[in-house]
Design an enzyme around this catalytic site. Structure first.
Site, PDB file in Angstrom:
ATOM      1  N   ASP A  11       0.883  -1.149   0.000  1.00  0.00           N
ATOM      2  CA  ASP A  11       0.000   0.000   0.000  1.00  0.00           C
ATOM      3  C   ASP A  11       0.938   1.221   0.000  1.00  0.00           C
ATOM      4  O   ASP A  11       2.129   1.092   0.290  1.00  0.00           O
ATOM      5  CB  ASP A  11      -0.836  -0.062   1.287  1.00  0.00           C
ATOM      6  CG  ASP A  11      -1.667   1.169   1.501  1.00  0.00           C
ATOM      7  OD1 ASP A  11      -2.386   1.553   0.566  1.00  0.00           O
ATOM      8  OD2 ASP A  11      -1.600   1.747   2.606  1.00  0.00           O
ATOM      9  N   LEU A  12       0.427   2.376  -0.329  1.00  0.00           N
ATOM     10  CA  LEU A  12       1.325   3.544  -0.354  1.00  0.00           C
ATOM     11  C   LEU A  12       1.100   4.456   0.859  1.00  0.00           C
ATOM     12  O   LEU A  12       1.931   4.528   1.754  1.00  0.00           O
ATOM     13  CB  LEU A  12       1.120   4.305  -1.675  1.00  0.00           C
ATOM     14  CG  LEU A  12       2.235   5.266  -2.082  1.00  0.00           C
ATOM     15  CD1 LEU A  12       2.071   5.681  -3.526  1.00  0.00           C
ATOM     16  CD2 LEU A  12       2.324   6.499  -1.228  1.00  0.00           C
ATOM     17  N   ASP A  13      -0.075   5.121   0.858  1.00  0.00           N
ATOM     18  CA  ASP A  13      -0.345   6.078   1.933  1.00  0.00           C
ATOM     19  C   ASP A  13      -0.371   5.382   3.287  1.00  0.00           C
ATOM     20  O   ASP A  13      -1.176   4.486   3.512  1.00  0.00           O
ATOM     21  CB  ASP A  13      -1.707   6.751   1.706  1.00  0.00           C
ATOM     22  CG  ASP A  13      -1.698   7.648   0.474  1.00  0.00           C
ATOM     23  OD1 ASP A  13      -0.660   8.250   0.200  1.00  0.00           O
ATOM     24  OD2 ASP A  13      -2.732   7.739  -0.189  1.00  0.00           O
ATOM     25  N   THR A  19       1.259  10.266   3.792  1.00  0.00           N
ATOM     26  CA  THR A  19       0.443  11.254   3.086  1.00  0.00           C
ATOM     27  C   THR A  19      -0.922  11.414   3.738  1.00  0.00           C
ATOM     28  O   THR A  19      -1.663  12.335   3.395  1.00  0.00           O
ATOM     29  CB  THR A  19       0.246  10.838   1.618  1.00  0.00           C
ATOM     30  OG1 THR A  19       0.171   9.430   1.575  1.00  0.00           O
ATOM     31  CG2 THR A  19       1.376  11.332   0.743  1.00  0.00           C
ATOM     32  N   LYS A  47      -9.113   6.113   5.468  1.00  0.00           N
ATOM     33  CA  LYS A  47      -7.828   5.542   5.051  1.00  0.00           C
ATOM     34  C   LYS A  47      -8.029   4.366   4.099  1.00  0.00           C
ATOM     35  O   LYS A  47      -8.804   3.455   4.388  1.00  0.00           O
ATOM     36  CB  LYS A  47      -7.008   5.115   6.273  1.00  0.00           C
ATOM     37  CG  LYS A  47      -6.502   6.326   7.029  1.00  0.00           C
ATOM     38  CD  LYS A  47      -5.513   5.966   8.117  1.00  0.00           C
ATOM     39  CE  LYS A  47      -4.992   7.235   8.771  1.00  0.00           C
ATOM     40  NZ  LYS A  47      -4.203   6.940   9.962  1.00  0.00           N
ATOM     41  N   SER A 118      -2.124   0.648  -4.353  1.00  0.00           N
ATOM     42  CA  SER A 118      -2.646   1.818  -3.649  1.00  0.00           C
ATOM     43  C   SER A 118      -3.966   2.232  -4.253  1.00  0.00           C
ATOM     44  O   SER A 118      -4.177   2.079  -5.456  1.00  0.00           O
ATOM     45  CB  SER A 118      -1.645   2.975  -3.771  1.00  0.00           C
ATOM     46  OG  SER A 118      -2.236   4.189  -3.348  1.00  0.00           O
ATOM     47  N   ALA A 119      -4.854   2.790  -3.419  1.00  0.00           N
ATOM     48  CA  ALA A 119      -6.129   3.308  -3.917  1.00  0.00           C
ATOM     49  C   ALA A 119      -5.944   4.678  -4.550  1.00  0.00           C
ATOM     50  O   ALA A 119      -6.875   5.246  -5.105  1.00  0.00           O
ATOM     51  CB  ALA A 119      -7.116   3.406  -2.762  1.00  0.00           C
ATOM     52  N   LYS A 149     -10.818  -0.687  -2.342  1.00  0.00           N
ATOM     53  CA  LYS A 149     -10.741  -1.389  -1.055  1.00  0.00           C
ATOM     54  C   LYS A 149     -11.982  -1.003  -0.242  1.00  0.00           C
ATOM     55  O   LYS A 149     -12.400   0.134  -0.338  1.00  0.00           O
ATOM     56  CB  LYS A 149      -9.477  -0.953  -0.287  1.00  0.00           C
ATOM     57  CG  LYS A 149      -8.184  -1.186  -1.077  1.00  0.00           C
ATOM     58  CD  LYS A 149      -6.987  -0.540  -0.370  1.00  0.00           C
ATOM     59  CE  LYS A 149      -5.761  -0.573  -1.265  1.00  0.00           C
ATOM     60  NZ  LYS A 149      -4.588   0.094  -0.688  1.00  0.00           N
ATOM     61  N   GLU A 173      -0.156  -3.272   4.651  1.00  0.00           N
ATOM     62  CA  GLU A 173      -1.274  -2.323   4.725  1.00  0.00           C
ATOM     63  C   GLU A 173      -1.343  -1.614   6.079  1.00  0.00           C
ATOM     64  O   GLU A 173      -0.941  -2.179   7.093  1.00  0.00           O
ATOM     65  CB  GLU A 173      -2.602  -3.081   4.556  1.00  0.00           C
ATOM     66  CG  GLU A 173      -3.240  -2.980   3.198  1.00  0.00           C
ATOM     67  CD  GLU A 173      -3.764  -1.576   2.856  1.00  0.00           C
ATOM     68  OE1 GLU A 173      -3.833  -0.713   3.754  1.00  0.00           O
ATOM     69  OE2 GLU A 173      -4.088  -1.351   1.691  1.00  0.00           O
ATOM     70  N   ASP A 174      -1.871  -0.389   6.070  1.00  0.00           N
ATOM     71  CA  ASP A 174      -2.052   0.339   7.339  1.00  0.00           C
ATOM     72  C   ASP A 174      -3.527   0.610   7.632  1.00  0.00           C
ATOM     73  O   ASP A 174      -3.843   1.219   8.648  1.00  0.00           O
ATOM     74  CB  ASP A 174      -1.334   1.689   7.287  1.00  0.00           C
ATOM     75  CG  ASP A 174      -2.033   2.643   6.343  1.00  0.00           C
ATOM     76  OD1 ASP A 174      -2.310   2.242   5.195  1.00  0.00           O
ATOM     77  OD2 ASP A 174      -2.346   3.772   6.761  1.00  0.00           O
TER      78      ASP A 174
END
Ligand code: B16
Ligand code: MG
Length: 212
Positions: A11-13, A19, A47, A118-119, A149, A173-174
């Site tokens: 995942d990115l953020d 971010t 998120k 990432s979304a 997601k 994932e966060d």
């Protein structure tokens, strides 16, 4: 023991960089312009959730969903994104979360394939700014994904893009929505500050030895 993991989907953020604080700020400003207040606790629900779905949740939260046409919803989402893009303008490799660069290096040396699930439609730009674009063999293009997601689609596309079966992949994932998406895709998860198959408090704890 032989490691079965052939691919890691990130995942990115909230995993590679923080971010989330910029998403929150941009949503908070946009919401307050239309008379809706959001706080950090509410923000947790956003998120991992797509731009339009986030706005719909904000409008529902303010009991104003019925008050906006889909054109107006798109305009508001655009406005938020314009402010978000200004906020992320100065991101550099100094904004990588702790341990990320070392973990990416470790995975690369072990020949493990990497993808971004990432979304965010801003993901490619952010990866460039962070200076880590080249680590990833595949980046999911969410413009072509219908269900965000917690649906599994983003992660299924990621492993398909890498050509690795779900059982040989793991996702980092966060967000609760992201862990649920991984579960539905049949991919094991590492949760950062959220419960996954492996649960870590911080990205600083990421090590290749944690992978099955
Ligand atoms: P954008 P992730 C998600 O990224 C964010 O967590 C979420 O807050 C945001 O609304 C979503 O991306 C869409 O982002 O507006 O840039 O397309 O956590 O899946 O990397
Ligand atoms: Mg995230």
């Amino acid at each position: 023991m032989m490691r079965t993991t052939k691919a890691v989907v990130f995942d990115l953020d909230g995993v590679l960089t923080d971010t989330a604080k910029y998403h929150y700020l941009a949503w908070k400003n946009m919401a307050s312009q239309i008379g809706i207040e959001i706080d950090e606790e509410f923000n947790e629900q956003l998120k991992g959730v797509s731009r339009i779905d986030s706005l719909i949740r904000i409008l529902e939260h303010g009991n104003k969903l019925g008050a906006y046409s889909s054109d107006e919803i798109n305009r508001l989402a655009n406005e938020k994104n314009e402010e978000y893009k200004v906020l992320i303008e100065d991101i550099t490799s100094a904004d990588l979360l702790p341990g990320i660069e070392a973990f990416l290096e470790e995975l690369k040396e072990a020949g493990i394939q990497l993808a971004i699930g990432s979304a965010s439609k801003n993901a490619p730009v952010i990866l460039e700014k962070l200076g880590i674009r080249d680590y990833f063999a595949y980046i999911v293009d969410v413009n072509h994904i219908v269900n965000g997601k917690p649906a599994p689609d983003i992660f299924l596309d990621a492993i398909q893009g890498l050509g690795v079966p779900a059982l040989e992949a793991i996702g980092v994932e966060d967000a609760e929505a992201g862990i649920e998406a991984l579960e539905k895709a049949g991919i094991r998860s590492i949760g950062i500050g959220v419960t996954g198959d492996v649960t870590l408090a911080s990205t600083a704890e990421l090590r290749i030895s944690l992978l099955p």
